[in-house]
Design an enzyme around this catalytic site. Structure first.
Site, PDB file in Angstrom:
ATOM      1  N   ARG A  36       0.851  -1.190   0.000  1.00 39.13           N
ATOM      2  CA  ARG A  36       0.000   0.000   0.000  1.00 39.13           C
ATOM      3  C   ARG A  36       0.882   1.233   0.000  1.00 39.13           C
ATOM      4  O   ARG A  36       1.650   1.456   0.939  1.00 39.13           O
ATOM      5  CB  ARG A  36      -0.933  -0.036   1.211  1.00 39.13           C
ATOM      6  CG  ARG A  36      -1.948   1.075   1.204  1.00 39.13           C
ATOM      7  CD  ARG A  36      -3.095   0.802   2.146  1.00 39.13           C
ATOM      8  NE  ARG A  36      -3.957  -0.281   1.680  1.00 39.13           N
ATOM      9  CZ  ARG A  36      -5.252  -0.387   2.002  1.00 39.13           C
ATOM     10  NH1 ARG A  36      -5.828   0.512   2.775  1.00 39.13           N
ATOM     11  NH2 ARG A  36      -5.978  -1.401   1.549  1.00 39.13           N
ATOM     12  N   LYS A  60      -8.014 -13.816   5.434  1.00 35.57           N
ATOM     13  CA  LYS A  60      -8.397 -13.934   4.020  1.00 35.57           C
ATOM     14  C   LYS A  60      -7.899 -15.258   3.443  1.00 35.57           C
ATOM     15  O   LYS A  60      -8.638 -16.003   2.817  1.00 35.57           O
ATOM     16  CB  LYS A  60      -7.817 -12.745   3.242  1.00 35.57           C
ATOM     17  CG  LYS A  60      -8.311 -12.602   1.832  1.00 35.57           C
ATOM     18  CD  LYS A  60      -7.707 -11.374   1.130  1.00 35.57           C
ATOM     19  CE  LYS A  60      -8.527 -10.114   1.326  1.00 35.57           C
ATOM     20  NZ  LYS A  60      -8.135  -9.010   0.408  1.00 35.57           N
ATOM     21  N   LYS A  72       1.546  -7.511   5.051  1.00 31.46           N
ATOM     22  CA  LYS A  72       1.231  -6.294   4.297  1.00 31.46           C
ATOM     23  C   LYS A  72       2.409  -5.342   4.380  1.00 31.46           C
ATOM     24  O   LYS A  72       3.134  -5.328   5.379  1.00 31.46           O
ATOM     25  CB  LYS A  72       0.003  -5.585   4.880  1.00 31.46           C
ATOM     26  CG  LYS A  72      -0.782  -4.792   3.846  1.00 31.46           C
ATOM     27  CD  LYS A  72      -1.751  -5.701   3.110  1.00 31.46           C
ATOM     28  CE  LYS A  72      -2.714  -4.954   2.230  1.00 31.46           C
ATOM     29  NZ  LYS A  72      -3.777  -5.858   1.748  1.00 31.46           N
ATOM     30  N   PRO A 110       0.249  -6.251  -5.407  1.00 32.50           N
ATOM     31  CA  PRO A 110      -0.320  -4.901  -5.525  1.00 32.50           C
ATOM     32  C   PRO A 110      -1.373  -4.636  -4.456  1.00 32.50           C
ATOM     33  O   PRO A 110      -1.966  -5.553  -3.909  1.00 32.50           O
ATOM     34  CB  PRO A 110      -0.954  -4.913  -6.914  1.00 32.50           C
ATOM     35  CG  PRO A 110      -1.245  -6.358  -7.191  1.00 32.50           C
ATOM     36  CD  PRO A 110      -0.240  -7.165  -6.448  1.00 32.50           C
ATOM     37  N   GLY A 176     -16.291   3.911  -4.341  1.00 31.14           N
ATOM     38  CA  GLY A 176     -14.896   3.877  -4.772  1.00 31.14           C
ATOM     39  C   GLY A 176     -14.758   3.262  -6.151  1.00 31.14           C
ATOM     40  O   GLY A 176     -15.171   2.128  -6.376  1.00 31.14           O
ATOM     41  N   GLY A 178     -11.761   2.872  -7.938  1.00 30.95           N
ATOM     42  CA  GLY A 178     -10.351   2.602  -8.236  1.00 30.95           C
ATOM     43  C   GLY A 178     -10.267   1.391  -9.145  1.00 30.95           C
ATOM     44  O   GLY A 178     -11.222   1.042  -9.834  1.00 30.95           O
ATOM     45  N   GLY A 181     -12.932  -1.206  -7.834  1.00 32.29           N
ATOM     46  CA  GLY A 181     -14.292  -0.653  -7.839  1.00 32.29           C
ATOM     47  C   GLY A 181     -14.801  -0.379  -9.241  1.00 32.29           C
ATOM     48  O   GLY A 181     -15.960  -0.674  -9.567  1.00 32.29           O
ATOM     49  N   ASP A 199     -16.728   8.475  -5.801  1.00 36.41           N
ATOM     50  CA  ASP A 199     -15.290   8.358  -5.607  1.00 36.41           C
ATOM     51  C   ASP A 199     -14.801   9.693  -5.049  1.00 36.41           C
ATOM     52  O   ASP A 199     -15.440  10.729  -5.263  1.00 36.41           O
ATOM     53  CB  ASP A 199     -14.579   8.050  -6.939  1.00 36.41           C
ATOM     54  CG  ASP A 199     -13.153   7.538  -6.716  1.00 36.41           C
ATOM     55  OD1 ASP A 199     -12.968   6.310  -6.689  1.00 36.41           O
ATOM     56  OD2 ASP A 199     -12.226   8.364  -6.530  1.00 36.41           O
TER      57      ASP A 199
HETATM   58  N1  PHE Z   1      -4.296  -6.268  -2.452  1.00 36.51           N
HETATM   59  C1  PHE Z   1      -4.391  -7.683  -2.356  1.00 36.51           C
HETATM   60  C2  PHE Z   1      -5.332  -8.038  -1.210  1.00 36.51           C
HETATM   61  O1  PHE Z   1      -5.576  -7.246  -0.313  1.00 36.51           O
HETATM   62  C3  PHE Z   1      -3.048  -8.199  -2.091  1.00 36.51           C
HETATM   63  C4  PHE Z   1      -2.441  -9.164  -3.019  1.00 36.51           C
HETATM   64  C5  PHE Z   1      -2.883  -9.410  -4.289  1.00 36.51           C
HETATM   65  C6  PHE Z   1      -1.413  -9.883  -2.543  1.00 36.51           C
HETATM   66  C7  PHE Z   1      -2.310 -10.355  -5.056  1.00 36.51           C
HETATM   67  C8  PHE Z   1      -0.815 -10.856  -3.289  1.00 36.51           C
HETATM   68  C9  PHE Z   1      -1.257 -11.078  -4.558  1.00 36.51           C
HETATM   69  O2  PHE Z   1      -5.886  -9.103  -1.164  1.00 36.51           O
END
Ligand code: PHE
Length: 339
Positions: A36, A60, A72, A110, A176, A178, A181, A199
């Site tokens: 981020r 997740k 992260k 990303p 949003g 982006g 979104g 947005d």
């Molecule tokens: N931005 C993604 C998420 O929050 C993070 C991510 C994407 C990490 C792809 C690794 C591969 O889930």
């Protein structure tokens, strides 16, 4: 309570900016989670974000059934600081140095403010990076997959509310526009949903017009009279106050860390509003990236795994109802039982 395995905070050698890598857990496997690159009033706010976002990544992956832990990276830009091209490269190389020094316990990808081209730069220094462009051997942009996963979650909620997964004619507000979104809004428009969008960037209004969507101001859209609200931008949109103002029947979207505090999930439940945890609805991107880059499955198989979010959400809503718990509690239980 500090329950992260480790947090690296280093001043970038080139950029002089603080690079924060939070590794929450490697119980299920090496940690993964995006980079981020965003503005914060103070770098400590970036640290707080990294701690929360990395913990959410653990949940997740656990709920998605993937062998990864949560991590992260946050680079906290001072408010108003814009990066020129060279400066951006410097930041990315600083980030890559920190990740590489961790020796593989964490790989990045990303997130808000970064994309595949940035991952390509990081990949020049370290192999621990997902979503490089396809010509460099990565799985490319994760955002279309995140959008598809959120669409699957929306179908499950629609089935729950209306007995049908069809989104045609449903009033849906997307907060949003982006990368994720905007993609999701396009998918929803194609499904025939009646869209309201917003947005923080007023230029995004053009996309709203293109999709035939109504436009609302960002702080106005949460009280829109719609069927489903879709948070698709930054976190903490659901507070004690906003939760009382919602007029929708469900909140489900890909934004990470939607709850300002965990108890807001209970508040929503008491109001009869279904909240699908963000770490379930927003897993499409990582599911695709990990499935293709680590498991080497075909594009079709990866897509099937992303679409399976519909079943995951359906099961979660059933389990929650059976046990008289909120979907959030059911999801947290499931995550804890695995990680
Ligand atoms: N931005 C993604 C998420 O929050 C993070 C991510 C994407 C990490 C792809 C690794 C591969 O889930």
């Amino acid at each position: 309570m500090f329950d992260h395995e480790q947090v690296a905070i280093r001043t970038g050698r080139r950029s002089r900016l603080p690079v924060i890598v939070a590794v929450h857990s490697t119980t299920l496997g090496p940690a993964a989670g995006g980079l981020r690159l965003w503005h914060y009033p103070d770098w400590r706010d970036g640290l707080t974000d990294a701690l929360r976002l990395s913990a959410a990544m653990t949940s997740k992956f656990a709920v998605a059934g993937l062998p990864c832990g949560g991590g992260k990276t946050v680079v906290a830009l001072p408010e108003g600081r814009e990066l020129g091209e060279g400066e951006r490269r410097d930041v990315l190389r600083d980030v890559a140095d920190v990740i590489d020094s961790l020796g593989g316990v964490y790989a990045t990808g990303p997130d808000v403010g970064t994309g595949p081209d940035d991952m390509a730069v990081i990949g020049e220094t370290t192999p621990h990076v997902f979503c490089r462009p396809a010509h460099l051997g990565g799985s490319g942009d994760s955002s279309p997959h995140t959008a598809l996963g959120a669409l699957a979650a929306l179908r499950a909620v629609s089935r729950r509310l209306y007995g049908s997964p069809e989104l045609n004619g449903r009033g849906i507000a997307v907060v949003g526009l982006g990368r994720v979104g905007a993609g999701l809004a396009r998918l929803l428009a194609a499904e025939g949903a009646v869209l309201t969008v917003t947005d923080i960037d007023p230029d995004k209004r053009r996309l709203g017009d293109e999709l035939g969507a109504a436009w609302r101001a960002p702080d106005d859209i949460l009280s829109a009279d719609v069927d489903i609200l879709v948070p698709a931008a930054l976190g903490s949109v659901l507070t004690g106050r906003t939760a009382t103002e919602l007029r929708c029947r469900a909140v489900v979207g890909p934004a990470n860390n939607q709850l300002a505090t965990p108890d807001v999930a209970d508040l929503l439940h008491r109001r009869g509003i279904i909240w699908v945890p963000d770490f379930v609805a927003g897993a499409g991107g990582v599911i695709n990236a990990v499935s293709t880059e680590l498991h080497h499955v075909s594009a079709e198989e990866a897509r099937a795994r992303v679409d399976a979010i519909e079943d995951t959400v359906g099961d979660l809503l059933d389990t929650a109802e059976r046990h008289g718990r909120t979907p959030a509690q059911a999801a947290w239980d499931l995550a804890r039982s695995r990680a």
